[in-house]
Design an enzyme around this catalytic site. Structure first.
Site, PDB file in Angstrom:
ATOM      1  N   THR A   1      -0.197   7.452  18.338  1.00 39.44           N
ATOM      2  CA  THR A   1      -1.129   8.462  17.845  1.00 39.44           C
ATOM      3  C   THR A   1      -1.797   8.359  16.628  1.00 39.44           C
ATOM      4  O   THR A   1      -1.202   8.046  15.533  1.00 39.44           O
ATOM      5  CB  THR A   1      -0.605   9.904  18.387  1.00 39.44           C
ATOM      6  OG1 THR A   1       0.301  10.119  17.264  1.00 39.44           O
ATOM      7  CG2 THR A   1      -0.110  10.069  19.580  1.00 39.44           C
TER       8      THR A   1
ATOM      9  N   VAL B   1     -11.601   2.924  14.001  1.00 39.21           N
ATOM     10  CA  VAL B   1     -12.722   3.759  14.569  1.00 39.21           C
ATOM     11  C   VAL B   1     -13.894   2.769  14.401  1.00 39.21           C
ATOM     12  O   VAL B   1     -14.680   2.609  15.367  1.00 39.21           O
ATOM     13  CB  VAL B   1     -12.840   4.950  13.825  1.00 39.21           C
ATOM     14  CG1 VAL B   1     -14.266   5.522  13.977  1.00 39.21           C
ATOM     15  CG2 VAL B   1     -11.897   6.096  14.016  1.00 39.21           C
ATOM     16  N   SER B   2     -13.971   2.143  13.268  1.00 38.13           N
ATOM     17  CA  SER B   2     -15.027   1.253  13.104  1.00 38.13           C
ATOM     18  C   SER B   2     -14.921  -0.100  14.004  1.00 38.13           C
ATOM     19  O   SER B   2     -15.910  -0.422  14.709  1.00 38.13           O
ATOM     20  CB  SER B   2     -15.151   0.799  11.478  1.00 38.13           C
ATOM     21  OG  SER B   2     -13.872   0.367  11.106  1.00 38.13           O
ATOM     22  N   ASN B   3     -13.773  -0.414  14.234  1.00 35.59           N
ATOM     23  CA  ASN B   3     -13.680  -1.415  15.117  1.00 35.59           C
ATOM     24  C   ASN B   3     -14.122  -1.222  16.557  1.00 35.59           C
ATOM     25  O   ASN B   3     -15.090  -1.890  17.104  1.00 35.59           O
ATOM     26  CB  ASN B   3     -12.204  -1.935  15.293  1.00 35.59           C
ATOM     27  CG  ASN B   3     -11.790  -3.232  14.589  1.00 35.59           C
ATOM     28  OD1 ASN B   3     -12.364  -3.512  13.488  1.00 35.59           O
ATOM     29  ND2 ASN B   3     -10.617  -3.610  14.615  1.00 35.59           N
TER      30      ASN B   3
ATOM     31  N   PRO C   1       2.721   2.761  12.436  1.00 36.05           N
ATOM     32  CA  PRO C   1       3.349   4.261  12.729  1.00 36.05           C
ATOM     33  C   PRO C   1       3.307   4.615  14.038  1.00 36.05           C
ATOM     34  O   PRO C   1       1.862   4.119  14.564  1.00 36.05           O
ATOM     35  CB  PRO C   1       2.830   4.960  11.781  1.00 36.05           C
ATOM     36  CG  PRO C   1       2.398   4.236  10.796  1.00 36.05           C
ATOM     37  CD  PRO C   1       1.939   2.830  11.318  1.00 36.05           C
TER      38      PRO C   1
ATOM     39  N   ARG D   1       1.490  10.313  14.194  1.00 38.67           N
ATOM     40  CA  ARG D   1       0.747  10.829  13.075  1.00 38.67           C
ATOM     41  C   ARG D   1      -0.099  12.007  12.960  1.00 38.67           C
ATOM     42  O   ARG D   1      -1.041  12.139  13.677  1.00 38.67           O
ATOM     43  CB  ARG D   1       0.000   9.788  12.089  1.00 38.67           C
ATOM     44  CG  ARG D   1      -0.106  10.084  10.600  1.00 38.67           C
ATOM     45  CD  ARG D   1      -0.932   9.067   9.878  1.00 38.67           C
ATOM     46  NE  ARG D   1      -0.237   7.836   9.378  1.00 38.67           N
ATOM     47  CZ  ARG D   1      -0.822   6.710   9.339  1.00 38.67           C
ATOM     48  NH1 ARG D   1      -2.171   6.672   9.428  1.00 38.67           N
ATOM     49  NH2 ARG D   1      -0.094   5.740   9.005  1.00 38.67           N
TER      50      ARG D   1
ATOM     51  N   GLU E   1       4.026   1.847  -0.659  1.00 36.38           N
ATOM     52  CA  GLU E   1       5.016   2.055  -1.787  1.00 36.38           C
ATOM     53  C   GLU E   1       4.124   2.029  -3.150  1.00 36.38           C
ATOM     54  O   GLU E   1       4.570   2.865  -3.914  1.00 36.38           O
ATOM     55  CB  GLU E   1       5.970   0.771  -1.759  1.00 36.38           C
ATOM     56  CG  GLU E   1       7.031   0.856  -0.817  1.00 36.38           C
ATOM     57  CD  GLU E   1       7.899   1.839  -0.774  1.00 36.38           C
ATOM     58  OE1 GLU E   1       7.713   2.863  -1.577  1.00 36.38           O
ATOM     59  OE2 GLU E   1       8.995   1.595  -0.149  1.00 36.38           O
ATOM     60  N   GLY E   2       3.080   1.548  -3.232  1.00 37.26           N
ATOM     61  CA  GLY E   2       2.049   1.492  -4.160  1.00 37.26           C
ATOM     62  C   GLY E   2       1.667   2.882  -4.433  1.00 37.26           C
ATOM     63  O   GLY E   2       1.489   3.620  -5.690  1.00 37.26           O
TER      64      GLY E   2
ATOM     65  N   TYR F   1       0.870  -0.991  -0.047  1.00 42.38           N
ATOM     66  CA  TYR F   1       0.018   0.071  -0.116  1.00 42.38           C
ATOM     67  C   TYR F   1       0.743   1.356  -0.032  1.00 42.38           C
ATOM     68  O   TYR F   1       0.601   2.060  -0.894  1.00 42.38           O
ATOM     69  CB  TYR F   1      -0.791  -0.048   1.298  1.00 42.38           C
ATOM     70  CG  TYR F   1      -1.935   0.971   1.247  1.00 42.38           C
ATOM     71  CD1 TYR F   1      -2.985   1.222   0.491  1.00 42.38           C
ATOM     72  CD2 TYR F   1      -1.699   1.941   2.350  1.00 42.38           C
ATOM     73  CE1 TYR F   1      -4.242   2.123   0.623  1.00 42.38           C
ATOM     74  CE2 TYR F   1      -2.737   2.899   2.693  1.00 42.38           C
ATOM     75  CZ  TYR F   1      -3.781   3.160   1.676  1.00 42.38           C
ATOM     76  OH  TYR F   1      -4.679   4.327   1.976  1.00 42.38           O
TER      77      TYR F   1
END
Ligand code: NAD
Ligand code: UDP
Length: 311
Positions: free
Chosen positions: A209, A187-189, A273, A276, A146-147, A144
């Protein structure tokens, strides 16, 4: 009337964008292969004569008369983009090439939905557009990250070599109604877990974060970016700079949903990460004073209402 192609238009962001473009009086062509998109997301537009649905995989070329292209087709949640990593990278690269070739053929403007993931696990905080990032090229998120980085490169090369009017936005974590209940995003989880009375899963110690942006703020930023002058390509960060730890998010979800669920800690996924947060100075300057308007608490309330209605 402007004719607009939205690839990935049946997804979470794409469907909100289609709705807004229809409301602005545009003719909208929604292209999607329904990998993570859903008919439910676009059902409300199906009777609108200005809305067209084209079921198509963007990895194959397409030919449609358009003035503007919003290129969103790509799975976005880690479990979806890691499900078939090779397919994800094919979508990022071939899909972007096919969209840019169409932009050349039709002299259309091309907006690329890039991502804060291009910064990887950033060593600079907050993230400015001129920071080149800290991405693991061989990790499980690379298909994702690098794509999407390669897609940005393609945009700029088509701009320099073929004169395409490209617009690159780097979207930071965005949430709202129409996220899939099982897409694994935080958030959905957490909302689904809270509403079902199940434990909220915090990965790692929850000290990492993210800066969460409500969908309406993003869509406004996308339209404003498309409307900028032809010489402005970006990239521009579009996100809400209010930064929260994942543990704070869990506590807020519990409070707003009045859930009695507890919090459990699970292993942190690889290459997750740590921090962020977007610097949005460039967006403020270039997008006519664009500013995120919806605080996390309000956006979460709206999203919780949506999930209450679908669960
Ligand atoms: P989503 O999974 O809900 O939407 C993606 C859409 O693209 C789906 O409808 C899916 O079926 C479609 N799609 C996937 N592969 C396709 C293909 N090969 N051909 C045609 N259609 C295809 O995700 P989303 O959150 O709405 O994300 C939309 C875009 O925004 C993505 O490009 C994503 O990378 C980008 N983005 C999203 C976020 C976020 O927080 N949601 C953050 C940064 C960037
Ligand atoms: N996360 C979590 N619990 C979950 C899902 C995700 O603690 O049930 C964490 C995840 O490890 C990451 C953050 O929440 O640190 C955001 O994850 P998401 O997948 O939503 O977005 P991304 O990591 O792509 O920013």
């Amino acid at each position: 009337m402007k004719k607009i192609l939205v690839t990935g238009g049946a997804g979470f962001i794409g469907s909100h964008l289609c709705g807004r473009l229809l409301a602005e009086g545009c003719h909208v062509v929604c292209m999607d292969n329904f990998f993570t998109g859903s008919c439910d997301n676009i059902r409300g537009y199906m009777d609108n004569p200005e809305f067209e649905l084209v079921e198509h995989n963007v990895q194959q070329p397409f030919d449609i008369d358009v003035d503007e292209i919003y290129n969103l087709a790509c799975p976005a949640s880690p479990i979806h983009y890691q499900y078939d990593a090779i397919d994800t990278i094919r979508t990022c690269i071939l899909g972007t090439i096919n969209g840019l070739d169409l932009a050349v053929a039709k002299n259309a403007k091309f907006l690329q939905a890039s991502t804060s993931e291009v910064y990887g696990d950033p060593l600079v905080h907050p993230q400015f557009e001129n920071y080149w990032g800290n991405v693991n090229p061989v990790g499980i998120r690379s298909c994702y990250d690098e794509g999407k980085r390669c897609a940005e490169t393609l945009c700029m090369d088509y701009h320099r070599q073929c004169g395409v009017k490209v617009k690159i936005i780097r979207i930071f974590n965005t949430y709202g109604p129409r996220m899939l209940p099982d897409d694994g995003r935080v958030v959905s989880n957490m909302i689904v877990q809270a509403l079902k009375g199940e434990p909220l899963t915090v990965f790692g110690n929850g000290g990492q974060t993210r800066s969460f942006q409500y969908i309406d703020d993003l869509v406004e930023g996308m339209l404003r970016m498309m409307a900028t002058g032809d010489d402005f390509t970006g990239p521009v960060n579009i996100g809400n700079p209010s930064e929260f730890t994942i543990l704070e998010l869990a506590q807020l979800v519990l409070e707003i949903s009045e859930s009695k669920s507890r919090i459990v800690f699970k292993e942190l996924p690889a290459d997750d990460p740590k921090r962020r947060k977007p610097d949005i100075g460039l967006a403020r300057r270039m997008l006519q004073g664009w500013e995120p308007r919806v605080p996390l608490r309000n956006g979460l309330s709206q999203t919780i209402e949506f999930f209450r209605s679908v669960l």
